[in-house]
Write a protein that holds these residues in place. Structure first.
Motif, PDB file in Angstrom:
ATOM      1  N   ASP A  84       0.849  -0.991  -0.006  1.00 37.97           N
ATOM      2  CA  ASP A  84      -0.109  -0.029  -0.086  1.00 37.97           C
ATOM      3  C   ASP A  84       0.829   1.207   0.000  1.00 37.97           C
ATOM      4  O   ASP A  84       1.690   1.529   1.019  1.00 37.97           O
ATOM      5  N   THR A  86       0.560   4.141   0.098  1.00 36.35           N
ATOM      6  CA  THR A  86       0.064   5.183   1.026  1.00 36.35           C
ATOM      7  C   THR A  86       0.365   5.250   2.576  1.00 36.35           C
ATOM      8  O   THR A  86       0.186   6.140   3.208  1.00 36.35           O
ATOM      9  N   LYS A  87       1.216   3.865   2.638  1.00 32.40           N
ATOM     10  CA  LYS A  87       1.530   3.617   4.251  1.00 32.40           C
ATOM     11  C   LYS A  87       3.066   3.283   4.126  1.00 32.40           C
ATOM     12  O   LYS A  87       3.589   2.390   3.637  1.00 32.40           O
ATOM     13  N   SER A  90       4.217   0.040   5.166  1.00 32.89           N
ATOM     14  CA  SER A  90       4.170  -1.079   4.177  1.00 32.89           C
ATOM     15  C   SER A  90       5.221  -0.879   3.096  1.00 32.89           C
ATOM     16  O   SER A  90       5.652  -1.821   2.611  1.00 32.89           O
TER      17      SER A  90
END
Length: 320
Positions: A84, A86-87, A90
């Motif tokens: 992900d 956006t993280k 991650s």
């Protein structure tokens, strides 16, 4: 006679410029490439293409379903992993997974920042800060964080970073969150290219036009347009009016159905060249709309391009 020599020199220059793009780096089986956004679209197609060429591909997918589908049609060389963009956690985890599977003292030949979304579609007055943050978190901050995290692995191989922008990174002709994110990718990649110039690493940009992928799915875009209108302040809704919304949705549908190209392989071809060519281009303009309509348009004075781009769009009911 002089003009003939000038023409000959120009033609020779163009020919040599194209010929220098033909040699490839070779030894694909010894090279590893990391790609984001491989569930569908360009990333999925690129992962399959590079796998067929013999590259060792690390295909980052947002969903397990996307990863499963990709593994079914790929060789054992291709490795999928969850990501992900956006993280930050991650992304760090993804790097650890990739580094663990790399051969000893080996790095990545390329990272491809392909993941992207269309984001909220609507007039600026209809949009919220969260609409911008959602789009930028994938299209821009994801590119920045993945590049920063994986760059040391690319440096080991004197490899390259390939980012996908858009013709909307050159000319504002879409919804503001998407345009802002792509202008950001352009600026970030320009900064990166100059910073790594003396590190043996190169950075490259793809600037595609409209292609028929999930990111330009007509129903999703028109639904987003209506949803953004519905969330606007009542005063703003009254100013624009329902007729404005209806007319613009019709224009969006007609434009995407007419302009969006089904030739998605052209983008994959550009990606592949950026990864395999000994002397890749700095920028890849992909698609007839990008090359022959938008490129001339972004070089014209703004008073001309503004009127061309808004010619078919209606005025809000309150402006009449």
């Amino acid at each position: 006679m002089v003009w003939m020599y000038v023409v000959a020199v120009v033609v020779l220059f163009i020919l040599l410029k194209e010929l220098i793009r033909l040699p490839t780096v070779g030894k694909y089986g010894e090279r590893c490439v990391f790609i984001t956004g491989c569930d569908t679209g360009f990333g999925n197609l690129l992962a399959k293409r590079l796998d067929s060429l013999g590259f060792n591909v690390f295909a980052a997918c947002f969903s397990e379903r996307g990863a499963d589908e990709l593994r079914k049609v790929s060789s054992a060389r291709l490795k999928t992993l969850s990501l992900d963009v956006t993280k930050p956690d991650s992304i760090v985890k993804a790097r650890a997974t990739v580094e663990k599977q790399l051969p000893s003292n080996k790095g990545l030949w390329a990272i491809v920042n392909n993941a992207g979304i269309s984001g909220a579609v609507g007039q600026i007055e209809w949009l919220t800060r969260a609409d911008y943050e959602r789009c930028l978190s994938v299209n821009l901050y994801g590119v920045i964080d993945v590049t920063k995290t994986f760059l040391p692995l690319v440096r080991r191989c004197h490899g390259r970073v390939v980012n996908i922008s858009s013709m909307m990174g050159r000319i504002a002709a879409a919804s503001a969150p998407y345009v802002v994110s792509k202008y950001g990718v352009e600026g970030f990649t320009d900064c990166l290219r100059r910073e790594v110039l003396k590190q043996g690493v190169t950075a490259h940009l793809l600037e595609p036009g409209y292609f028929r992928t999930d990111i330009v799915e007509v129903n999703a875009i028109t639904k987003s347009f209506q949803s953004c209108f519905n969330q606007a302040d009542p005063e703003v809704q009254r100013y624009y009016g329902n007729e404005f919304v209806s007319k613009v949705k019709t224009i969006i549908i007609e434009m995407l159905e007419k302009v969006a190209s089904p030739k998605t392989h052209l983008v994959v071809d550009a990606y592949t060249h950026a990864i395999t060519a000994r002397f890749p281009r700095t920028r890849y303009l992909v698609g007839n709309d990008c090359k022959y309509f938008f490129r001339p348009l972004w070089n014209l004075p703004e008073w001309i391009s503004d009127r061309v781009l808004t010619a078919k769009f209606p005025s809000p009911e309150g402006a009449l």
